[in-house]
Design a protein around this motif. Structure first.
Motif, PDB file in Angstrom:
ATOM      1  N   VAL A 175      -6.226  38.162  12.078  1.00 27.83           N
ATOM      2  CA  VAL A 175      -6.972  39.423  12.097  1.00 27.83           C
ATOM      3  C   VAL A 175      -6.674  40.148  13.403  1.00 27.83           C
ATOM      4  N   LEU A 181     -12.798  31.075   7.402  1.00 24.24           N
ATOM      5  CA  LEU A 181     -13.150  32.393   7.921  1.00 24.24           C
ATOM      6  C   LEU A 181     -14.004  33.161   6.917  1.00 24.24           C
ATOM      7  N   GLU A 182     -13.617  33.137   5.664  1.00 24.27           N
ATOM      8  CA  GLU A 182     -14.368  33.869   4.647  1.00 24.27           C
ATOM      9  C   GLU A 182     -15.803  33.360   4.555  1.00 24.27           C
ATOM     10  N   THR A 193      -7.433  40.340  20.244  1.00 29.24           N
ATOM     11  CA  THR A 193      -6.884  40.030  18.924  1.00 29.24           C
ATOM     12  C   THR A 193      -5.375  40.097  19.064  1.00 29.24           C
ATOM     13  N   MET A 228     -17.370  42.932   9.889  1.00 26.25           N
ATOM     14  CA  MET A 228     -17.229  41.770   9.022  1.00 26.25           C
ATOM     15  C   MET A 228     -17.095  42.159   7.563  1.00 26.25           C
ATOM     16  N   CYS A 250     -21.006  40.559  13.723  1.00 36.39           N
ATOM     17  CA  CYS A 250     -20.118  39.823  14.632  1.00 36.39           C
ATOM     18  C   CYS A 250     -19.197  40.807  15.330  1.00 36.39           C
ATOM     19  N   ASP A 260     -16.499  39.920  16.814  1.00 36.23           N
ATOM     20  CA  ASP A 260     -15.156  39.494  16.426  1.00 36.23           C
ATOM     21  C   ASP A 260     -15.275  38.310  15.471  1.00 36.23           C
ATOM     22  N   GLU A 261     -14.156  37.898  14.915  1.00 39.72           N
ATOM     23  CA  GLU A 261     -14.178  36.829  13.912  1.00 39.72           C
ATOM     24  C   GLU A 261     -14.502  35.478  14.540  1.00 39.72           C
ATOM     25  N   LEU A 275     -17.862  34.411   7.681  1.00 41.43           N
ATOM     26  CA  LEU A 275     -18.233  35.831   7.639  1.00 41.43           C
ATOM     27  C   LEU A 275     -19.293  36.091   6.573  1.00 41.43           C
ATOM     28  N   VAL A 312     -13.399  43.102   7.188  1.00 40.03           N
ATOM     29  CA  VAL A 312     -12.511  41.939   7.202  1.00 40.03           C
ATOM     30  C   VAL A 312     -12.645  41.152   5.898  1.00 40.03           C
TER      31      VAL A 312
END
Length: 239
Positions: A113, A182-183, A173, A90, A196, A198-199, A186, A93
């Motif tokens: 992503v 998303l930001e 993905t 994270m 995490c 994954d996202e 995270l 990303v």
């Protein structure tokens, strides 16, 4: 870095390439190793570069590495930049998202992503994901599980129970979400100290319900030595 001249796409991408690949035991991170005449990373970038909707791709690599040379056409190379990653996925990303913001990405723009270790992704899957997951909750490529799934006991040596596979999917993905959502998801996970895998997991924790978009069985992630010959076969078949 400014966007290349004529870039008009409405989407952006982050490629997570900061892993060390320790499980492979190769000495060099798997995403930078050659396979079928080019690096795993170059293969993973190809379907994203084939998507005209994607304006800029940020490849996030380990902080102590220099950006690798990529065998790309000049127009494709202009769409790819590198950023330094962090300790957790994270973190990396988020670093990629920050680079996209600097390039002009908007709060509501879709951010895709992708794992650098998935070189067999098909361009059609990228296009399908961007259409079917165009919602505030975003979405991800995934496959329903067909195998019987066992849950192990505490020491991992015996079966504890059999899980109902009817509602189980295997996440892949790319995954795509609105940048701001998303930001924030995270950042919330980061502040809580909740890594995490994954996202989509970060988005789920933030109250979103990402859409499951059917992926392809060939979109494998290279994680173990046995995956290498299969990926090489698939890439050679499609070349």
């Amino acid at each position: 870095m400014p966007l290349p001249e004529g870039a008009t796409g409405d989407c952006w991408a982050v490629v997570a390439a900061a892993g060390r690949g320790s499980r492979m035991g190769l000495g060099t991170a798997k995403q930078f190793r050659p396979i079928g005449g080019r690096s795993v990373l170059a293969w993973s970038l190809a379907p994203l570069l084939a998507c005209a909707r994607i304006r800029r791709i940020v490849v996030v690599i380990a902080r102590d590495l220099d950006p690798p040379e990529l065998d790309l056409a000049p127009t494709d190379r202009a769409r790819v930049v590198f950023a330094a990653g962090g300790a957790e996925r994270m973190d990396s990303v988020l670093a990629g998202i920050a680079a996209l913001r600097e390039a002009g990405a908007g709060l509501d723009d879709p951010v895709l992503v992708h794992d650098a270790a998935r070189p067999c992704l098909r361009a059609e899957a990228v296009a399908r994901l961007l259409v079917e997951a165009a919602t505030p909750d975003g979405g991800l490529l995934a496959l329903p599980l067909h195998d019987t799934v066992k849950h192990a006991d505490a020491d991992g040596t015996s079966v504890d129970r059999t899980l109902d596979r009817g509602r189980l999917w295997r996440a892949q993905t790319p995954q795509v979400f609105p940048l701001d959502a998303l930001e924030r998801a995270l950042q919330r996970a980061q502040a809580a100290g909740l890594p995490c895998s994954d996202e989509a997991q970060a988005m789920e924790r933030a109250g979103y319900r990402p859409r499951l978009v059917r992926g392809d069985a060939t979109n494998l992630k290279i994680t173990a030595p046995d995956d290498w010959p299969l990926a090489e076969f698939l890439l050679g078949r499609d070349a």
